[in-house]
Design an enzyme around this catalytic site. Structure first.
Site, PDB file in Angstrom:
ATOM      1  CE1 TYR A 164      -3.534  -2.601   0.610  1.00 32.41           C
ATOM      2  CE2 TYR A 164      -4.640  -0.555   1.190  1.00 32.41           C
ATOM      3  CZ  TYR A 164      -4.698  -1.885   0.838  1.00 32.41           C
ATOM      4  OH  TYR A 164      -5.914  -2.501   0.712  1.00 32.41           O
ATOM      5  CE  LYS A 205       1.557 -17.838  -3.262  1.00 30.43           C
ATOM      6  NZ  LYS A 205       0.672 -19.005  -3.420  1.00 30.43           N
ATOM      7  CG  ASP A 264      -2.419 -20.117  -2.203  1.00 25.80           C
ATOM      8  OD1 ASP A 264      -1.936 -20.116  -1.064  1.00 25.80           O
ATOM      9  OD2 ASP A 264      -1.833 -20.620  -3.195  1.00 25.80           O
ATOM     10  CG  ASP A 293     -13.842  -6.776   1.953  1.00 30.20           C
ATOM     11  OD1 ASP A 293     -13.675  -6.099   2.988  1.00 30.20           O
ATOM     12  OD2 ASP A 293     -14.212  -6.275   0.870  1.00 30.20           O
TER      13      ASP A 293
HETATM   14  C1  IPM Z   1     -10.418  -1.172   4.010  1.00 29.28           C
HETATM   15  C2  IPM Z   1     -10.617  -0.474   2.696  1.00 29.28           C
HETATM   16  C3  IPM Z   1      -9.456   0.457   2.423  1.00 29.28           C
HETATM   17  C4  IPM Z   1      -8.204  -0.404   2.341  1.00 29.28           C
HETATM   18  C5  IPM Z   1      -9.610   1.333   1.174  1.00 29.28           C
HETATM   19  C6  IPM Z   1     -10.858   2.164   1.233  1.00 29.28           C
HETATM   20  C7  IPM Z   1      -8.399   2.181   0.925  1.00 29.28           C
HETATM   21  O1  IPM Z   1     -10.815  -1.401   1.663  1.00 29.28           O
HETATM   22  O2  IPM Z   1     -10.271  -0.467   5.034  1.00 29.28           O
HETATM   23  O3  IPM Z   1     -10.410  -2.397   4.030  1.00 29.28           O
HETATM   24  O4  IPM Z   1      -7.925  -1.001   1.296  1.00 29.28           O
HETATM   25  O5  IPM Z   1      -7.495  -0.490   3.347  1.00 29.28           O
HETATM   26 MG    MG Z   2     -10.947  -3.424   2.360  1.00 29.05          MG
END
Ligand code: IPM
Ligand code: MG
Length: 372
Positions: A142, A189, A221, A249
Site C-alpha cells: 500500500y 505467501k 491462497d 472482506d
Molecule cells: C479497508 C478499505 C481500504 C483499504 C480502502 C478504502 C483504501 O478497503 O479499510 O479495508 O484497502 O485499506
Molecule cells: Mg478493504
C-alpha cells in the site's frame, strides 16, 4: 469520562451510518454519566471537492488532538471509474493511517446465532465462529514506491516490510491470542515472497516468548479456502496489509453482510474506529444502509477506553435489534427497517436496557481481549 471524539463521516453512506453511532454514544453519555465532545471534519471525496485535498490539514490536526476518531466511509464512483484521477478519496484515509501511525487494524468476525440464516454458508461451518484478524495497516505494498512509465504501459508497486513493522503488530496479536483461544495463524505467501519470509522468521522468533500460544502458518491462497470451509479453526489471524484487506472482506461472507463488521485501528498515540464496509454510493441518502457496523465500532471504542459495561450496553442493544428483527434490508427475513429507525431502536434500548438477562444468551459481546 471525558472523551474528545473526531467525526469523519467521509463519502457515500458514511455520514448516515455515523449519525446512528452518535445517537448511541449520546445514549451512553446519558445512561452512564460520561461527557463526550464531537467535532466534525472533512475527508475523502467531499474534501477533494471542497479544496482538492483528501486529507485537509485541519482534519489531521483535529484527529491528532482527539482521543478517538470515528470514521464513516470513503470512496466515490467518479474516481473508481477514472484510472487517471490525480487525487483519490482513498488517499485521505491512507495518509491519515500513516500520519497517525495506526499500524494495528483489528477486525473481529463473530457469527451471531440469530443471524446465522443470513449467511450463504452451511450452518455447521459457521456456527460458533469467533475470530479476529490483526491486519498490518501502515506498511507493505500500500505504501511502497509506485511507478508508471511515460507511455503508461509498465507499472510497479513496491512491497517492503521492516522487522520493526512486523514485530510491533505481532506482539499485539500474540497478546490477544494469549487471552483468547491461544492460537495464532500467520497468513502469508512465504513460498513466493521475500517479505512473507521475513514475516515468518520474525513471527516464529516472537512466538517463543508466548509459549502458551500455538502458531500456525498458512499461505494466503489456502487461508481463503479455510476461511470458507473451516472458519472454526481460527482464533487470531495475523497478516500484512494487502492480504489483510482481502481476508477481512471474506469475514463478511461468514456473517452474511458486510454491514455488520466493525474495526479498530490502533497506533501508539491514536485510535480510530470504522466499519469494514465502503461508501456504497448507490445507497447514499436512501436510508437503507446498515448502521450496525458503525455502531459496533463504538463498542470497540468503548472497550479501548476500558468502558466495558458501556460497551456491553451497546452490544446488548444491537443484539436485541437482531433478535427482534429490527434490521436493514441486507439481513434476510428483515422487516426492511431504515437506517434511522435501526439507529433509534438501538439507542433507545441503551437508555432503556432490557432487565431480562435471557436476551444475553447469544453472548454478543466482542470480548474484553479484542483490544489490548
Ligand atoms: C479497508 C478499505 C481500504 C483499504 C480502502 C478504502 C483504501 O478497503 O479499510 O479495508 O484497502 O485499506
Ligand atoms: Mg478493504
Amino acid at each position: 469520562m471525558h472523551l474528545k471524539i473526531a467525526l469523519l463521516g467521509g463519502d457515500g453512506i458514511g455520514p448516515e451510518v455515523l449519525a446512528q453511532s452518535i445517537k448511541c454514544l449520546k445514549a451512553i453519555e446519558e445512561t452512564f454519566g460520561h461527557q463526550f465532545t464531537y467535532t466534525e471534519a472533512a475527508i475523502g471525496g467531499i474534501a477533494i471537492s471542497n479544496n482538492d485535498d483528501p486529507l485537509p490539514k485541519e482534519t489531521l490536526k483535529l484527529c491528532q488532538a482527539s482521543d478517538a476518531i470515528l470514521f464513516g466511509a470513503i470512496g466515490a464512483l467518479e474516481y473508481d471509474n477514472d484510472p487517471k484521477a490525480a487525487v483519490r478519496p482513498e488517499q485521505g484515509l491512507l495518509k491519515l493511517r500513516k500520519e497517525l501511525g495506526l499500524y494495528t487494524n483489528i477486525r473481529p468476525v463473530k457469527v451471531f446465532p440469530s443471524l446465522i440464516k443470513n449467511s450463504l454458508l452451511p450452518k455447521r461451518n459457521i456456527s460458533g465462529v469467533d475470530l479476529v484478524i490483526y491486519r498490518e495497516l501502515t506498511g507493505g505494498i500500500y505504501y511502497g514506491e509506485k511507478t508508471l512509465n511515460e507511455k503508461g504501459t509498465v507499472a510497479s508497486d513496491l512491497c517492503q516490510y521492516t522487522e520493526t513493522e512486523i514485530s510491533r503488530i505481532a506482539h499485539r496479536a500474540f497478546k490477544a491470542a494469549k487471552k483468547r483461544k491461544q492460537k495464532l495463524t500467520l497468513v502469508d505467501k512465504a513460498n513466493v515472497l521475500e517479505t512473507s519470509r521475513l514475516w515468518r522468521k520474525v513471527v516464529t522468533e516472537i512466538s517463543t516468548s508466548y509459549p502458551e500460544v500455538t502458531l500456525e502458518c498458512l499461505f494466503i491462497d489456502n487461508a481463503v479456502v479455510q476461511m470458507m470451509m473451516n472458519p472454526l479453526r481460527f482464533d487470531v489471524i495475523l497478516t500484512d496489509n494487502m492480504f489483510g484487506d482481502i481476508l477481512t472482506d471474506l469475514g463478511s461472507v461468514l456473517i452474511g453482510s458486510i454491514g455488520l463488521l466493525p474495526s479498530a485501528s490502533i497506533g501508539n498515540d491514536n485510535a480510530m474506529f470504522e466499519p469494514f464496509h465502503g461508501s456504497y454510493p448507490q445507497a447514499q441518502g436512501k436510508n437503507i444502509a446498515n448502521p450496525v457496523a458503525s455502531i459496533f465500532s463504538t463498542v470497540l471504542m468503548l472497550q479501548h477506553f476500558g468502558l466495558h459495561e458501556e460497551a456491553n450496553a451497546v452490544a446488548s442493544a444491537i443484539q436485541k435489534s437482531f433478535v427482534k428483527g429490527v434490521t436493514t434490508t441486507d439481513i434476510l427475513g428483515s422487516n426492511k427497517y431504515g437506517t434511522d429507525y435501526v439507529g433509534d431502536y438501538i439507542a433507545d434500548n441503551i437508555v432503556d436496557a432490557d432487565e431480562n438477562p435471557s436476551l444475553n444468551d447469544e453472548n454478543i459481546g466482542l470480548g474484553r481481549s479484542t483490544i489490548i
